[in-house]
Design a protein around this motif. Sequence first.
Motif, mmCIF file in Angstrom:
data_model
loop_
_atom_site.group_PDB
_atom_site.id
_atom_site.type_symbol
_atom_site.label_atom_id
_atom_site.label_comp_id
_atom_site.label_asym_id
_atom_site.label_seq_id
_atom_site.Cartn_x
_atom_site.Cartn_y
_atom_site.Cartn_z
ATOM 1 N N PHE A 1 42.608 36.366 31.494
ATOM 2 C CA PHE A 1 43.250 36.893 32.703
ATOM 3 C C PHE A 1 42.741 36.068 33.873
ATOM 4 N N THR A 2 43.618 35.768 34.805
ATOM 5 C CA THR A 2 43.191 35.234 36.094
ATOM 6 C C THR A 2 44.028 35.871 37.184
ATOM 7 N N GLY A 3 43.388 36.091 38.312
ATOM 8 C CA GLY A 3 44.073 36.686 39.450
ATOM 9 C C GLY A 3 43.254 36.504 40.706
ATOM 10 N N THR A 4 43.824 36.891 41.806
ATOM 11 C CA THR A 4 43.178 36.767 43.105
ATOM 12 C C THR A 4 41.786 37.377 43.068
ATOM 13 N N ARG A 5 40.795 36.632 43.552
ATOM 14 C CA ARG A 5 39.403 37.076 43.513
ATOM 15 C C ARG A 5 39.238 38.439 44.189
ATOM 16 N N GLY A 6 38.669 39.376 43.446
ATOM 17 C CA GLY A 6 38.337 40.691 43.974
ATOM 18 C C GLY A 6 39.493 41.660 44.101
ATOM 19 N N TYR B 1 41.625 42.827 41.723
ATOM 20 C CA TYR B 1 41.885 43.693 40.569
ATOM 21 C C TYR B 1 40.582 44.278 40.060
ATOM 22 N N ASP B 2 40.630 45.578 39.727
ATOM 23 C CA ASP B 2 39.438 46.126 39.073
ATOM 24 C C ASP B 2 39.561 45.838 37.575
ATOM 25 N N TYR B 3 38.470 46.012 36.884
ATOM 26 C CA TYR B 3 38.435 45.654 35.466
ATOM 27 C C TYR B 3 39.462 46.424 34.647
ATOM 28 N N ARG B 4 39.651 47.690 34.975
ATOM 29 C CA ARG B 4 40.609 48.495 34.210
ATOM 30 C C ARG B 4 42.031 47.961 34.400
ATOM 31 N N GLU B 5 42.360 47.526 35.594
ATOM 32 C CA GLU B 5 43.692 46.949 35.821
ATOM 33 C C GLU B 5 43.879 45.691 34.964
ATOM 34 N N MET B 6 42.824 44.907 34.817
ATOM 35 C CA MET B 6 42.919 43.682 34.023
ATOM 36 C C MET B 6 43.228 43.996 32.560
ATOM 37 N N CYS C 1 33.243 40.443 26.532
ATOM 38 C CA CYS C 1 34.025 39.947 27.662
ATOM 39 C C CYS C 1 33.107 39.566 28.817
ATOM 40 N N ALA C 2 33.621 38.704 29.684
ATOM 41 C CA ALA C 2 32.866 38.309 30.873
ATOM 42 C C ALA C 2 33.826 37.822 31.944
ATOM 43 N N LEU C 3 33.341 37.859 33.180
ATOM 44 C CA LEU C 3 34.128 37.429 34.331
ATOM 45 C C LEU C 3 33.349 36.386 35.105
ATOM 46 N N ALA C 4 34.052 35.355 35.560
ATOM 47 C CA ALA C 4 33.493 34.366 36.474
ATOM 48 C C ALA C 4 34.522 34.142 37.575
ATOM 49 N N LEU D 1 38.791 36.319 33.744
ATOM 50 C CA LEU D 1 38.267 37.209 32.720
ATOM 51 C C LEU D 1 38.563 36.599 31.357
ATOM 52 N N VAL D 2 37.538 36.552 30.516
ATOM 53 C CA VAL D 2 37.693 36.067 29.144
ATOM 54 C C VAL D 2 37.123 37.124 28.209
ATOM 55 N N CYS D 3 37.879 37.495 27.189
ATOM 56 C CA CYS D 3 37.373 38.332 26.107
ATOM 57 C C CYS D 3 37.478 37.524 24.828
#
Length: 187
Positions: free
Chosen positions: A104-109, A111-116, A160-163, A171-173
């Motif tokens: 997943f990629t999107g605008t920084r900050g 989206y919350d994790y659940r939305e992703m 999973c992790a986010l950078a 986000l990568v799982c």
Amino acid sequence: MVVKSIAGVALIALLAVSCAEPGPARITQWTPDGANKPRGAALLRRAMIDGHDAARAEVGLAPLAWDDRLAADALAYAQTLARTRTFRHAEQAAGPTRQGENLFTGTRGAYDYREMVDLWVDEKRDFVNRPLPDISRTGRWSDVGHYSQIVWRTTQRFGCALASNDTDDYLVCRYSPAGNVWGQAAY
């Protein structure tokens, strides 16, 4: 003359884009209050576990176990995506060590994790449980590939992790054993 030239270039560019293999879409969202969504490893882990568990329970599958090694692999790749500002699946060797991957990629900050995770789970609206690649009502298995990886019956573990960089979250799982196996159904 200039108008025809510009129109011709635009047509060529449009054809090149429409003929290319589609990649994952970048999700852009404007936040009216400018506030970033809450972040942190514990929040990420909880949201991912809850989202995956709910999707799997809905189709009668056992939950996946969180795997810190897979989360570390996911973090390394998320950092690479953020640093290079690219968005594509990792190149991995075929075989038993291959990991499944959702991105997943999107605008920084924004989206919350659940939305992703919900964006992946929402693909179930087009999912049909038949052998891959015939798993989507749209005719394109990639339209439901995130969801099918989440509910792949033989997958047992994930992490999973986010950078982030200055504009985007990545986000990568990672999943093991990998799902989306050609010729097999998810469950």
